[in-house]
Design a protein around this motif. Structure first.
Motif, PDB file in Angstrom:
ATOM      1  N   ALA A  46      77.967  23.576  42.062  1.00 55.11           N
ATOM      2  CA  ALA A  46      78.145  25.024  41.897  1.00 55.11           C
ATOM      3  C   ALA A  46      79.603  25.480  41.922  1.00 55.11           C
ATOM      4  CB  ALA A  46      77.338  25.795  42.934  1.00 55.11           C
ATOM      5  N   GLN A  47      80.551  24.545  41.843  1.00 53.45           N
ATOM      6  CA  GLN A  47      81.972  24.885  41.822  1.00 53.45           C
ATOM      7  C   GLN A  47      82.562  24.514  40.455  1.00 53.45           C
ATOM      8  OE1 GLN A  47      83.722  26.382  44.403  1.00 53.45           O
ATOM      9  NE2 GLN A  47      81.668  26.586  45.283  1.00 53.45           N
ATOM     10  N   TRP A  48      83.419  25.391  39.919  1.00 52.42           N
ATOM     11  CA  TRP A  48      84.080  25.071  38.667  1.00 52.42           C
ATOM     12  C   TRP A  48      84.888  23.794  38.829  1.00 52.42           C
ATOM     13  CZ3 TRP A  48      82.425  27.185  34.454  1.00 52.42           C
ATOM     14  CH2 TRP A  48      81.885  28.465  34.485  1.00 52.42           C
ATOM     15  N   ARG A  49      84.805  22.941  37.864  1.00 51.74           N
ATOM     16  CA  ARG A  49      85.493  21.655  37.895  1.00 51.74           C
ATOM     17  C   ARG A  49      86.990  21.837  37.657  1.00 51.74           C
ATOM     18  NH1 ARG A  49      83.702  16.583  34.121  1.00 51.74           N
ATOM     19  NH2 ARG A  49      85.151  15.097  35.015  1.00 51.74           N
ATOM     20  N   ALA A  50      87.802  21.166  38.443  1.00 50.99           N
ATOM     21  CA  ALA A  50      89.256  21.218  38.264  1.00 50.99           C
ATOM     22  C   ALA A  50      89.645  20.377  37.057  1.00 50.99           C
ATOM     23  CB  ALA A  50      89.947  20.686  39.513  1.00 50.99           C
ATOM     24  N   LEU A  51      90.637  20.819  36.329  1.00 47.44           N
ATOM     25  CA  LEU A  51      91.137  20.040  35.199  1.00 47.44           C
ATOM     26  C   LEU A  51      91.915  18.843  35.727  1.00 47.44           C
ATOM     27  CD1 LEU A  51      92.350  22.936  32.894  1.00 47.44           C
ATOM     28  CD2 LEU A  51      90.200  21.657  32.757  1.00 47.44           C
ATOM     29  N   GLU A  52      91.774  17.710  35.025  1.00 44.47           N
ATOM     30  CA  GLU A  52      92.429  16.474  35.426  1.00 44.47           C
ATOM     31  C   GLU A  52      93.199  15.893  34.248  1.00 44.47           C
ATOM     32  OE1 GLU A  52      89.469  13.776  36.936  1.00 44.47           O
ATOM     33  OE2 GLU A  52      88.449  15.380  38.021  1.00 44.47           O
ATOM     34  N   PRO A  53      94.293  15.173  34.524  1.00 41.83           N
ATOM     35  CA  PRO A  53      95.048  14.542  33.438  1.00 41.83           C
ATOM     36  C   PRO A  53      94.130  13.697  32.553  1.00 41.83           C
ATOM     37  CG  PRO A  53      96.283  14.389  35.472  1.00 41.83           C
ATOM     38  CD  PRO A  53      94.919  14.928  35.830  1.00 41.83           C
ATOM     39  N   GLY A  54      94.326  13.832  31.253  1.00 41.07           N
ATOM     40  CA  GLY A  54      93.536  13.093  30.281  1.00 41.07           C
ATOM     41  C   GLY A  54      92.405  13.905  29.670  1.00 41.07           C
ATOM     42  N   MET A  55      91.999  14.975  30.323  1.00 43.94           N
ATOM     43  CA  MET A  55      90.959  15.837  29.748  1.00 43.94           C
ATOM     44  C   MET A  55      91.536  16.572  28.544  1.00 43.94           C
ATOM     45  SD  MET A  55      89.220  17.682  32.999  1.00 43.94           S
ATOM     46  CE  MET A  55      87.884  16.936  33.896  1.00 43.94           C
ATOM     47  N   THR A  56      90.709  16.781  27.538  1.00 44.87           N
ATOM     48  CA  THR A  56      91.117  17.599  26.397  1.00 44.87           C
ATOM     49  C   THR A  56      90.107  18.717  26.230  1.00 44.87           C
ATOM     50  OG1 THR A  56      89.956  16.106  24.876  1.00 44.87           O
ATOM     51  CG2 THR A  56      92.319  15.767  25.146  1.00 44.87           C
ATOM     52  N   LEU A  57      90.617  19.858  25.855  1.00 43.79           N
ATOM     53  CA  LEU A  57      89.751  21.004  25.652  1.00 43.79           C
ATOM     54  C   LEU A  57      90.341  21.900  24.587  1.00 43.79           C
ATOM     55  CD1 LEU A  57      90.545  23.681  28.211  1.00 43.79           C
ATOM     56  CD2 LEU A  57      91.197  21.348  28.748  1.00 43.79           C
ATOM     57  N   THR A  58      89.489  22.748  24.055  1.00 48.24           N
ATOM     58  CA  THR A  58      89.952  23.749  23.116  1.00 48.24           C
ATOM     59  C   THR A  58      89.967  25.082  23.837  1.00 48.24           C
ATOM     60  OG1 THR A  58      89.633  24.746  20.952  1.00 48.24           O
ATOM     61  CG2 THR A  58      87.651  24.174  22.141  1.00 48.24           C
ATOM     62  N   VAL A  59      90.990  25.852  23.561  1.00 42.61           N
ATOM     63  CA  VAL A  59      91.101  27.202  24.093  1.00 42.61           C
ATOM     64  C   VAL A  59      90.947  28.118  22.888  1.00 42.61           C
ATOM     65  CG1 VAL A  59      92.578  28.831  25.334  1.00 42.61           C
ATOM     66  CG2 VAL A  59      92.646  26.386  25.903  1.00 42.61           C
ATOM     67  N   GLU A  60      89.834  28.830  22.821  1.00 48.42           N
ATOM     68  CA  GLU A  60      89.529  29.588  21.611  1.00 48.42           C
ATOM     69  C   GLU A  60      88.861  30.929  21.909  1.00 48.42           C
ATOM     70  OE1 GLU A  60      86.984  26.971  19.347  1.00 48.42           O
ATOM     71  OE2 GLU A  60      85.385  27.121  20.794  1.00 48.42           O
ATOM     72  N   PRO A  61      89.594  31.837  22.532  1.00 47.28           N
ATOM     73  CA  PRO A  61      88.988  33.147  22.749  1.00 47.28           C
ATOM     74  C   PRO A  61      88.708  33.824  21.409  1.00 47.28           C
ATOM     75  CG  PRO A  61      91.332  33.227  23.182  1.00 47.28           C
ATOM     76  CD  PRO A  61      90.980  31.786  22.940  1.00 47.28           C
ATOM     77  N   GLY A  62      87.624  34.547  21.328  1.00 49.41           N
ATOM     78  CA  GLY A  62      87.290  35.203  20.072  1.00 49.41           C
ATOM     79  C   GLY A  62      86.514  36.478  20.275  1.00 49.41           C
ATOM     80  N   LEU A  63      86.744  37.424  19.389  1.00 50.29           N
ATOM     81  CA  LEU A  63      85.987  38.666  19.347  1.00 50.29           C
ATOM     82  C   LEU A  63      85.183  38.693  18.067  1.00 50.29           C
ATOM     83  CD1 LEU A  63      88.703  41.283  20.374  1.00 50.29           C
ATOM     84  CD2 LEU A  63      86.982  40.215  21.832  1.00 50.29           C
ATOM     85  N   TYR A  64      83.952  39.141  18.156  1.00 45.51           N
ATOM     86  CA  TYR A  64      83.076  39.241  17.000  1.00 45.51           C
ATOM     87  C   TYR A  64      82.512  40.649  17.002  1.00 45.51           C
ATOM     88  CZ  TYR A  64      83.809  34.313  17.355  1.00 45.51           C
ATOM     89  OH  TYR A  64      84.412  33.095  17.451  1.00 45.51           O
ATOM     90  N   ILE A  65      82.917  41.438  16.030  1.00 50.64           N
ATOM     91  CA  ILE A  65      82.642  42.870  16.034  1.00 50.64           C
ATOM     92  C   ILE A  65      81.682  43.209  14.892  1.00 50.64           C
ATOM     93  CG2 ILE A  65      83.690  45.160  15.950  1.00 50.64           C
ATOM     94  CD1 ILE A  65      86.351  43.678  16.774  1.00 50.64           C
ATOM     95  N   ARG A  66      80.459  43.536  15.251  1.00 56.58           N
ATOM     96  CA  ARG A  66      79.459  43.942  14.253  1.00 56.58           C
ATOM     97  C   ARG A  66      79.611  45.430  13.959  1.00 56.58           C
ATOM     98  NH1 ARG A  66      76.233  40.535  17.736  1.00 56.58           N
ATOM     99  NH2 ARG A  66      75.729  38.626  16.630  1.00 56.58           N
ATOM    100  N   ALA A  67      79.230  45.815  12.763  1.00 49.84           N
ATOM    101  CA  ALA A  67      79.274  47.227  12.387  1.00 49.84           C
ATOM    102  C   ALA A  67      78.293  48.011  13.245  1.00 49.84           C
ATOM    103  CB  ALA A  67      78.921  47.386  10.916  1.00 49.84           C
ATOM    104  N   ALA A  68      78.751  49.160  13.704  1.00 47.64           N
ATOM    105  CA  ALA A  68      77.907  50.078  14.467  1.00 47.64           C
ATOM    106  C   ALA A  68      78.563  51.450  14.416  1.00 47.64           C
ATOM    107  CB  ALA A  68      77.774  49.608  15.916  1.00 47.64           C
ATOM    108  N   ASP A  69      77.784  52.482  14.680  1.00 50.34           N
ATOM    109  CA  ASP A  69      78.303  53.848  14.620  1.00 50.34           C
ATOM    110  C   ASP A  69      79.471  54.077  15.566  1.00 50.34           C
ATOM    111  OD1 ASP A  69      76.439  54.489  12.693  1.00 50.34           O
ATOM    112  OD2 ASP A  69      75.023  55.384  14.119  1.00 50.34           O
ATOM    113  N   ASP A  70      79.492  53.380  16.698  1.00 49.12           N
ATOM    114  CA  ASP A  70      80.563  53.591  17.674  1.00 49.12           C
ATOM    115  C   ASP A  70      81.737  52.628  17.504  1.00 49.12           C
ATOM    116  OD1 ASP A  70      79.085  51.388  18.487  1.00 49.12           O
ATOM    117  OD2 ASP A  70      79.286  51.838  20.622  1.00 49.12           O
TER     118      ASP A  70
END
Length: 109
Positions: A46-70
């Protein structure tokens, strides 16, 4: 998202009520490995895993905006994502995709 009028209220309110999830429904990235979306645990006991040397990951924040009246007209039906692949090293990290072209553009509402 507040400045673009996608969200109303204060930053604290948006975070507390998680109203941002309408446009930001994913996490910030995932592991990379032999497969594009490599398997692996993000939490242990139940604890977030710490990053360790040798791990690879992608950092890809994204917004997806659908059409809406507001949703302001210029933002309707667009996706915005910036991706970098990162190798965790003992003294920090190496951005493997640092030379990938990125471009920004000011959106006028």
């Amino acid at each position: 998202m507040l400045d673009l009028k996608l969200l109303r209220g204060s930053l604290d309110e948006a975070l507390e009520k998680e109203t941002y999830k309408r446009f930001y429904m994913h996490r910030t990235g995932h592991w990379l490995g032999l497969d594009v979306h490599d398997a692996g645990e993000y939490k242990r006991a139940a604890q977030w895993r710490a990053l360790e040397p040798g791990m690879t990951l992608t950092v890809e924040p994204g917004l997806y905006i659908r059409a809406a009246d507001d949703v302001p007209e210029p933002l309707r039906d667009i996706g915005i994502r910036i991706e970098d692949d990162v190798l965790v090293a003992a003294g920090g990290c190496e951005v493997l995709s640092a030379e990938a072209p990125k471009r920004s553009r000011t959106l006028r509402l």
